[in-house]
Design a protein around this motif. Structure first.
Motif, mmCIF file in Angstrom:
data_model
loop_
_atom_site.group_PDB
_atom_site.id
_atom_site.type_symbol
_atom_site.label_atom_id
_atom_site.label_comp_id
_atom_site.label_asym_id
_atom_site.label_seq_id
_atom_site.Cartn_x
_atom_site.Cartn_y
_atom_site.Cartn_z
ATOM 1 N N ARG A 58 10.307 -11.947 38.133
ATOM 2 C CA ARG A 58 11.647 -11.450 38.452
ATOM 3 C C ARG A 58 11.601 -9.976 38.837
ATOM 4 N NH1 ARG A 58 16.108 -14.425 34.569
ATOM 5 N NH2 ARG A 58 15.126 -16.483 34.638
ATOM 6 N N ILE A 59 12.238 -9.674 39.965
ATOM 7 C CA ILE A 59 12.387 -8.290 40.396
ATOM 8 C C ILE A 59 13.614 -7.700 39.710
ATOM 9 C CG2 ILE A 59 12.999 -6.817 42.356
ATOM 10 C CD1 ILE A 59 11.317 -8.560 44.129
ATOM 11 N N VAL A 60 13.466 -6.518 39.150
ATOM 12 C CA VAL A 60 14.598 -5.852 38.503
ATOM 13 C C VAL A 60 14.985 -4.558 39.208
ATOM 14 C CG1 VAL A 60 14.092 -6.871 36.261
ATOM 15 C CG2 VAL A 60 13.074 -4.659 36.862
ATOM 16 N N GLY A 61 14.186 -4.158 40.209
ATOM 17 C CA GLY A 61 14.523 -2.928 40.914
ATOM 18 C C GLY A 61 13.631 -2.710 42.120
ATOM 19 N N GLY A 62 13.999 -1.717 42.897
ATOM 20 C CA GLY A 62 13.210 -1.353 44.063
ATOM 21 C C GLY A 62 13.379 0.117 44.364
ATOM 22 N N GLU A 63 12.270 0.791 44.635
ATOM 23 C CA GLU A 63 12.300 2.221 44.954
ATOM 24 C C GLU A 63 11.331 2.491 46.086
ATOM 25 O OE1 GLU A 63 11.218 4.319 41.435
ATOM 26 O OE2 GLU A 63 13.022 3.738 40.320
ATOM 27 N N GLY A 64 11.852 2.858 47.238
ATOM 28 C CA GLY A 64 10.989 3.198 48.352
ATOM 29 C C GLY A 64 10.098 2.033 48.749
ATOM 30 N N LEU A 76 9.016 -5.160 38.749
ATOM 31 C CA LEU A 76 9.178 -6.432 38.060
ATOM 32 C C LEU A 76 9.633 -6.218 36.628
ATOM 33 C CD1 LEU A 76 6.019 -8.343 39.341
ATOM 34 C CD2 LEU A 76 8.251 -8.049 40.435
ATOM 35 N N GLU A 77 10.106 -7.284 35.993
ATOM 36 C CA GLU A 77 10.676 -7.166 34.652
ATOM 37 C C GLU A 77 9.641 -6.740 33.612
ATOM 38 O OE1 GLU A 77 12.298 -10.839 33.272
ATOM 39 O OE2 GLU A 77 10.601 -12.035 33.966
ATOM 40 N N ASP A 78 8.356 -6.956 33.907
ATOM 41 C CA ASP A 78 7.318 -6.487 32.979
ATOM 42 C C ASP A 78 6.856 -5.069 33.317
ATOM 43 O OD1 ASP A 78 5.805 -6.827 35.241
ATOM 44 O OD2 ASP A 78 4.519 -8.395 34.440
ATOM 45 N N GLU A 79 7.614 -4.411 34.194
ATOM 46 C CA GLU A 79 7.414 -3.008 34.578
ATOM 47 C C GLU A 79 6.272 -2.805 35.575
ATOM 48 O OE1 GLU A 79 7.106 -0.643 31.022
ATOM 49 O OE2 GLU A 79 9.243 -0.883 30.579
#
Length: 456
Positions: free
Chosen positions: A20-26, A31-34
């Protein structure tokens, strides 16, 4: 554990637990496991300006505050008008109107119907034209019409009885596998042009609406560019027989290949109808489009003036706002020049690091759109891996794990529609030389380690 046990989503595979993707930067997705995954493929060559761009977010919010939906049977919006002007204006006066939809498959469906109706609108009309000629090992979309013109065997296999019978195919333009030893580019192009000409004659030129092709073949073959002279030669054959020339730039267009439109890389090769998609909106909203030339639109203007086609969410204002801002960013930040510069650097580094690998058969592409084809044996005419080996998907899956943490886009059926593997490297347009080096060296390590583990 099967994803079926934990998810209510009808995923592409019910036997995989998708991270699972929880964010996006550049250039990264989180992912949820960092894990931070370097998005070296932009998903499916989509995220052309990376993730989390605040300018695009703000444009979306501003449009939501104004109006979020437009029923195009009755209204238009300023943002849709501006986006279409932007797209038409990018074609040097060749295209006259744009049609905004939600996916590349929808764009191809619209292109096929527009081509057919063109021959009913023109003076004199040619109602016998209802066929299409496409290419082997091509991919133009997953809906039934778009899949009918596609030539990718694995994608078609389960649905063959449902597909249109008004499509025939000619050879792909794939010099790595199909060009004869000692055959020059011009001779190869002449051979393919003659084959297309003969196919028009075989099916009856008076029955053909259009020839359909990707200038740079993406998912089906792994970034295979056209041979110099090929696009114009195909255009000339279409003109000879009075047929339209349709180019599918859903994956390779909108700057991905180093020019705004891939057809700009060859003189006198502009299409009558063009589809576009992925890098139109950069993934910030679902959006794709179709461009129609002056020739096509003038027939409609003098005819009924009505395109008998329509979808509930066409010209969606929020999608148009996102795409318009993405295109402004590409233009204002001079990203096409960066695509060209970084593409040259990426090409050189990939070839430096991987050409000598025994399982790397070919590295090809244009701009920031590069494919690596894997082979089982270079000495046996670049023998492909069988489909059962799952090489491309295996490399992509390994790439998401530590220490690599890189996303590449896998493709299969490269050699013959069933066997053969490639991955696509298609990073954001705003990458730096340091990013290129990270991508190239990480992909090198990924490929070496994958095959080492298989050969151990």
């Amino acid at each position: 554990m099967s994803a079926t046990a934990t998810s209510a989503v009808l995923h592409r595979s019910l036997h995989i637990n998708f991270p699972r993707i929880v964010g996006g930067e550049g250039n990264y997705v989180i992912l949820e496991d960092e894990r931070r995954i370097l998005d070296a493929s932009g998903g499916a060559a989509v995220a052309c300006i990376g993730h989390g761009n605040t300018r695009v977010h703000d444009a979306i919010v501003a449009q939501l505050k104004q109006i979020s939906y437009c029923s195009t049977s009755f209204y238009t919006t300023d943002v849709c008008e501006k986006l279409c002007q932007e797209l038409v204006g990018s074609t040097h006066g060749i295209m006259k109107r744009a049609y905004i939809v939600n996916s590349g498959s929808e764009a191809m469906e619209a292109a096929m119907k527009l081509a057919r109706q063109y021959y009913l609108e023109k003076d004199p009309p040619e109602p016998s034209r209802m066929r299409f000629i496409a290419r082997e090992n091509s991919y133009h979309g997953i809906t039934l019409g778009a899949l009918s013109v596609s030539g990718h065997a694995m994608r078609r296999e389960k649905f063959e009885p449902m597909l249109l019978g008004c499509v025939s195919r000619v050879s792909r333009c794939f010099p790595f596998r199909d060009k004869h030893v000692h055959e020059t580019d011009s001779a190869y192009v002449a051979r393919l042009a003659d084959e297309l000409d003969q196919e028009f004659q075989r099916v009856g030129a008076e029955t053909v609406c259009a020839f359909v092709a990707e200038p740079i073949v993406g998912a089906a073959l792994g970034c295979v560019p056209f041979v110099p002279g090929y696009m114009k030669a195909m255009r000339d054959v279409c003109d000879k027989h009075g047929a339209l020339f349709i180019l599918d730039e859903v994956m390779c267009g909108m700057g991905r290949s180093g020019t705004y439109h891939a057809w700009e890389q060859e003189d006198n090769a502009a299409p009558d109808i063009q589809t576009l998609g992925k890098c139109l909106g950069g993934g910030y909203q679902p959006i794709a489009g179709m461009l129609a030339s002056k020739r096509v639109m003038e027939a409609f203007e003098k005819g009924t003036g009505t395109f008998v086609h329509g979808q509930t969410y066409q010209g969606h204002p929020v999608a148009c706002a996102a795409a318009l801002e993405v295109q402004k960013i590409i233009r204002e930040e001079n990203l096409l020049q960066n695509v060209s510069d970084m593409g040259g650097l990426l090409s050189a580094r990939l070839k430096d690091l991987l050409t000598g690998h025994p399982n790397v058969g070919d590295i090809r592409g244009s701009g920031l759109f590069w494919g690596i084809e894997f082979v089982a044996d270079k000495t046996q005419n670049n023998k492909p891996f069988p489909s059962s080996s799952g090489v491309a998907s295996g490399i992509a899956e390994l790439g998401l794990t530590k220490p690599y943490c890189i996303a590449v886009y896998p493709g299969s059926g490269t050699a013959d529609g069933v066997n053969g593997d490639h991955i696509i490297i298609s990073p954001p347009y705003n990458i730096s030389p340091a990013d290129v080096e990270t991508i190239a060296t990480t992909v090198q390590r990924l490929v070496i380690d994958y095959f080492a583990s298989k050969n151990a």
